[in-house]
Design a protein around this motif. Structure first.
Motif, PDB file in Angstrom:
ATOM      1  N   THR A  72     -67.905 -67.667 -41.977  1.00  0.00           N
ATOM      2  CA  THR A  72     -67.974 -66.328 -42.830  1.00  0.00           C
ATOM      3  C   THR A  72     -67.951 -64.788 -41.780  1.00  0.00           C
ATOM      4  OG1 THR A  72     -70.019 -66.310 -42.743  1.00  0.00           O
ATOM      5  CG2 THR A  72     -68.838 -66.598 -44.406  1.00  0.00           C
ATOM      6  N   ASP A  73     -68.589 -65.195 -39.933  1.00  0.00           N
ATOM      7  CA  ASP A  73     -68.295 -65.136 -39.468  1.00  0.00           C
ATOM      8  C   ASP A  73     -66.852 -64.496 -38.595  1.00  0.00           C
ATOM      9  OD1 ASP A  73     -68.495 -63.409 -36.268  1.00  0.00           O
ATOM     10  OD2 ASP A  73     -69.957 -64.622 -36.624  1.00  0.00           O
ATOM     11  N   ARG A  74     -65.959 -63.355 -38.775  1.00  0.00           N
ATOM     12  CA  ARG A  74     -65.204 -62.877 -38.360  1.00  0.00           C
ATOM     13  C   ARG A  74     -64.753 -63.466 -37.355  1.00  0.00           C
ATOM     14  NH1 ARG A  74     -59.756 -62.254 -40.541  1.00  0.00           N
ATOM     15  NH2 ARG A  74     -58.793 -61.979 -38.482  1.00  0.00           N
ATOM     16  N   ARG A  75     -65.816 -63.206 -35.353  1.00  0.00           N
ATOM     17  CA  ARG A  75     -65.424 -63.422 -34.954  1.00  0.00           C
ATOM     18  C   ARG A  75     -65.801 -64.817 -34.435  1.00  0.00           C
ATOM     19  NH1 ARG A  75     -65.105 -60.101 -30.401  1.00  0.00           N
ATOM     20  NH2 ARG A  75     -66.929 -61.549 -28.751  1.00  0.00           N
ATOM     21  N   LEU A  76     -66.344 -65.685 -35.310  1.00  0.00           N
ATOM     22  CA  LEU A  76     -66.012 -66.736 -34.956  1.00  0.00           C
ATOM     23  C   LEU A  76     -65.133 -67.469 -35.818  1.00  0.00           C
ATOM     24  CD1 LEU A  76     -67.215 -69.869 -34.296  1.00  0.00           C
ATOM     25  CD2 LEU A  76     -68.025 -69.722 -36.711  1.00  0.00           C
ATOM     26  N   PHE A  77     -64.345 -66.610 -36.612  1.00  0.00           N
ATOM     27  CA  PHE A  77     -62.715 -67.670 -37.514  1.00  0.00           C
ATOM     28  C   PHE A  77     -61.732 -66.778 -36.101  1.00  0.00           C
ATOM     29  CE2 PHE A  77     -59.054 -65.881 -38.906  1.00  0.00           C
ATOM     30  CZ  PHE A  77     -58.645 -67.155 -39.531  1.00  0.00           C
ATOM     31  N   ASP A  78     -62.206 -66.347 -35.227  1.00  0.00           N
ATOM     32  CA  ASP A  78     -60.829 -65.486 -34.266  1.00  0.00           C
ATOM     33  C   ASP A  78     -61.230 -66.321 -32.856  1.00  0.00           C
ATOM     34  OD1 ASP A  78     -59.897 -63.065 -35.971  1.00  0.00           O
ATOM     35  OD2 ASP A  78     -61.318 -61.531 -34.882  1.00  0.00           O
ATOM     36  N   GLY A  79     -62.118 -66.812 -33.010  1.00  0.00           N
ATOM     37  CA  GLY A  79     -62.688 -67.953 -31.204  1.00  0.00           C
ATOM     38  C   GLY A  79     -61.453 -68.944 -32.484  1.00  0.00           C
ATOM     39  N   LEU A  80     -61.785 -70.004 -33.160  1.00  0.00           N
ATOM     40  CA  LEU A  80     -61.741 -71.087 -33.298  1.00  0.00           C
ATOM     41  C   LEU A  80     -59.884 -71.422 -33.791  1.00  0.00           C
ATOM     42  CD1 LEU A  80     -64.257 -72.544 -35.869  1.00  0.00           C
ATOM     43  CD2 LEU A  80     -64.401 -73.144 -33.189  1.00  0.00           C
ATOM     44  N   PHE A  81     -59.900 -70.098 -34.755  1.00  0.00           N
ATOM     45  CA  PHE A  81     -58.336 -70.252 -35.138  1.00  0.00           C
ATOM     46  C   PHE A  81     -57.276 -69.088 -34.787  1.00  0.00           C
ATOM     47  CE2 PHE A  81     -61.752 -71.818 -39.143  1.00  0.00           C
ATOM     48  CZ  PHE A  81     -61.679 -72.864 -38.636  1.00  0.00           C
ATOM     49  N   GLY A  82     -58.201 -68.346 -34.167  1.00  0.00           N
ATOM     50  CA  GLY A  82     -56.741 -67.606 -33.021  1.00  0.00           C
ATOM     51  C   GLY A  82     -56.823 -68.229 -31.926  1.00  0.00           C
ATOM     52  N   TRP A  83     -58.106 -67.929 -30.813  1.00  0.00           N
ATOM     53  CA  TRP A  83     -57.292 -68.342 -29.459  1.00  0.00           C
ATOM     54  C   TRP A  83     -57.665 -69.355 -28.738  1.00  0.00           C
ATOM     55  CZ3 TRP A  83     -55.969 -64.516 -27.310  1.00  0.00           C
ATOM     56  CH2 TRP A  83     -56.114 -62.263 -28.012  1.00  0.00           C
ATOM     57  N   MET A  84     -58.968 -70.655 -30.016  1.00  0.00           N
ATOM     58  CA  MET A  84     -58.569 -71.513 -29.259  1.00  0.00           C
ATOM     59  C   MET A  84     -57.186 -72.440 -29.829  1.00  0.00           C
ATOM     60  SD  MET A  84     -60.815 -75.269 -30.501  1.00  0.00           S
ATOM     61  CE  MET A  84     -60.500 -75.359 -32.058  1.00  0.00           C
ATOM     62  N   MET A  85     -56.991 -72.196 -31.222  1.00  0.00           N
ATOM     63  CA  MET A  85     -55.424 -72.655 -31.830  1.00  0.00           C
ATOM     64  C   MET A  85     -54.195 -71.922 -30.325  1.00  0.00           C
ATOM     65  SD  MET A  85     -52.932 -71.557 -35.459  1.00  0.00           S
ATOM     66  CE  MET A  85     -54.131 -73.163 -36.145  1.00  0.00           C
ATOM     67  N   LEU A  86     -54.365 -71.098 -30.201  1.00  0.00           N
ATOM     68  CA  LEU A  86     -53.241 -70.413 -29.626  1.00  0.00           C
ATOM     69  C   LEU A  86     -53.758 -71.207 -28.359  1.00  0.00           C
ATOM     70  CD1 LEU A  86     -51.476 -68.206 -28.003  1.00  0.00           C
ATOM     71  CD2 LEU A  86     -53.030 -67.305 -27.657  1.00  0.00           C
ATOM     72  N   TYR A  87     -54.415 -72.014 -27.984  1.00  0.00           N
ATOM     73  CA  TYR A  87     -54.667 -72.436 -26.010  1.00  0.00           C
ATOM     74  C   TYR A  87     -54.783 -73.869 -25.710  1.00  0.00           C
ATOM     75  CZ  TYR A  87     -57.685 -75.139 -23.181  1.00  0.00           C
ATOM     76  OH  TYR A  87     -58.002 -76.224 -22.613  1.00  0.00           O
ATOM     77  N   LEU A  88     -54.356 -74.115 -27.638  1.00  0.00           N
ATOM     78  CA  LEU A  88     -54.093 -75.661 -27.892  1.00  0.00           C
ATOM     79  C   LEU A  88     -52.874 -75.917 -27.386  1.00  0.00           C
ATOM     80  CD1 LEU A  88     -57.001 -77.292 -29.967  1.00  0.00           C
ATOM     81  CD2 LEU A  88     -56.828 -77.520 -27.856  1.00  0.00           C
ATOM     82  N   GLY A  89     -52.293 -75.394 -28.609  1.00  0.00           N
ATOM     83  CA  GLY A  89     -50.956 -74.491 -28.794  1.00  0.00           C
ATOM     84  C   GLY A  89     -49.826 -74.790 -26.724  1.00  0.00           C
ATOM     85  N   MET A  90     -50.651 -73.609 -26.502  1.00  0.00           N
ATOM     86  CA  MET A  90     -50.211 -73.864 -24.937  1.00  0.00           C
ATOM     87  C   MET A  90     -50.727 -74.859 -24.025  1.00  0.00           C
ATOM     88  SD  MET A  90     -48.521 -71.438 -23.223  1.00  0.00           S
ATOM     89  CE  MET A  90     -48.253 -72.279 -22.304  1.00  0.00           C
ATOM     90  N   LEU A  91     -51.868 -75.820 -23.954  1.00  0.00           N
ATOM     91  CA  LEU A  91     -52.115 -76.554 -23.373  1.00  0.00           C
ATOM     92  C   LEU A  91     -51.062 -78.301 -24.126  1.00  0.00           C
ATOM     93  CD1 LEU A  91     -54.074 -78.064 -21.444  1.00  0.00           C
ATOM     94  CD2 LEU A  91     -55.070 -79.069 -23.228  1.00  0.00           C
ATOM     95  N   THR A  92     -51.065 -78.047 -25.261  1.00  0.00           N
ATOM     96  CA  THR A  92     -49.639 -79.193 -25.722  1.00  0.00           C
ATOM     97  C   THR A  92     -48.259 -78.930 -24.180  1.00  0.00           C
ATOM     98  OG1 THR A  92     -51.045 -79.317 -27.589  1.00  0.00           O
ATOM     99  CG2 THR A  92     -49.186 -80.416 -27.849  1.00  0.00           C
ATOM    100  N   ILE A  93     -47.815 -77.709 -25.000  1.00  0.00           N
ATOM    101  CA  ILE A  93     -46.707 -77.772 -23.913  1.00  0.00           C
ATOM    102  C   ILE A  93     -46.561 -78.190 -22.752  1.00  0.00           C
ATOM    103  CG2 ILE A  93     -45.335 -75.792 -23.927  1.00  0.00           C
ATOM    104  CD1 ILE A  93     -45.739 -74.399 -26.322  1.00  0.00           C
TER     105      ILE A  93
END
Length: 244
Positions: A72-93
């Protein structure tokens, strides 16, 4: 939403190839044709999945839809499914790029100092630093932990790339499998914490979900490192009997 769902379909397809093929190089004989075949499939699958994860992360950050009602927390949503997903995708590459690069340039380690490789490492470090900082802001320690692990891995890679003296022969093999096992760690972490969690949303903050891939991956790294050192150690020969 149509674009996001299309990206999800392709992400799942490429990610499934990588997640399945990842175990092929581990169980097959190192350097054999089957090892290389499975390794290429895993790398290409994860490259596709990582690239699509970055695209989905930007859509999650800047799109109007909130796709996880359990958060329900939009900032937490941005962190988990936005910035963390971005980082994990970049880390995998980043892991794929380095893992293949150390083999391709096994006789010319300094080629990894080029802007082409350094830019990928820098992108991983920057996205990881932002993921960790955002995790601190929203009070999510696991975001900080995965960021620390990835940044530390990039610094270890840089130590190999920039060391002045040439490392012992065959060192690149250890760098190769550590990077590609790291590739699996980041991909499985993303799969469990961002993808599979859709089926069991009540476990979105379960530390075991997040830490499981790292525990298994680091154990594999330690196992193969010890095994490689034993294989490279000089064989002990028994004294020959004195000729009569």
């Amino acid at each position: 939403m149509t674009l996001f769902h299309a990206l999800v379909v392709f992400h799942v397809a490429t990610g499934a190839v990588g997640l399945i093929a990842f175990w092929g190089p581990i169980v097959t004989r190192k350097g054999a044709a089957a090892h290389r075949k499975w390794g290429r499939a895993a790398c290409y699958g994860f490259l596709g999945a990582g690239t699509l994860a970055i695209a989905m992360a930007f859509l999650s950050l800047y799109g109007p839809e909130h796709r996880h009602p359990e958060v329900t927390d939009r900032r937490l949503f941005d962190g988990l499914f936005g910035w963390m997903m971005l980082y994990l995708g970049m880390l995998t590459i980043g892991f794929v790029d380095y893992g293949l690069g150390v083999v391709r340039h096994s006789r010319n380690r300094r080629a990894l100092r080029s802007a082409r490789y350094q830019a990928v490492i820098a992108a991983v470090v920057l996205t990881g630093a932002w993921c960790g900082w955002f995790g601190w802001q929203v009070g999510h320690p696991l975001m900080m932990l995965v960021a620390f692990i990835g940044i530390a891995a990039m610094l270890i890679q840089q130590r190999y790339i920039w060391r002045e003296s040439d490392p012992p022969r065959g060192t690149h093999i250890g760098e190769h499998f550590r990077a590609l096992i790291g590739m699996g760690i980041s991909a499985y972490t993303a799969f469990l914490s961002v993808g599979l969690i859709r089926l069991v949303p009540e476990h979105v903050f379960n530390p075991a979900i997040w830490a499981g891939p790292s525990v298994i991956g680091v154990s594999l790294i330690v196992w193969f490192t010890v095994k490689g050192k034993r294989a490279a150690a000089p064989k002990r020969s028994d004294p020959r009997p004195h000729p009569q």
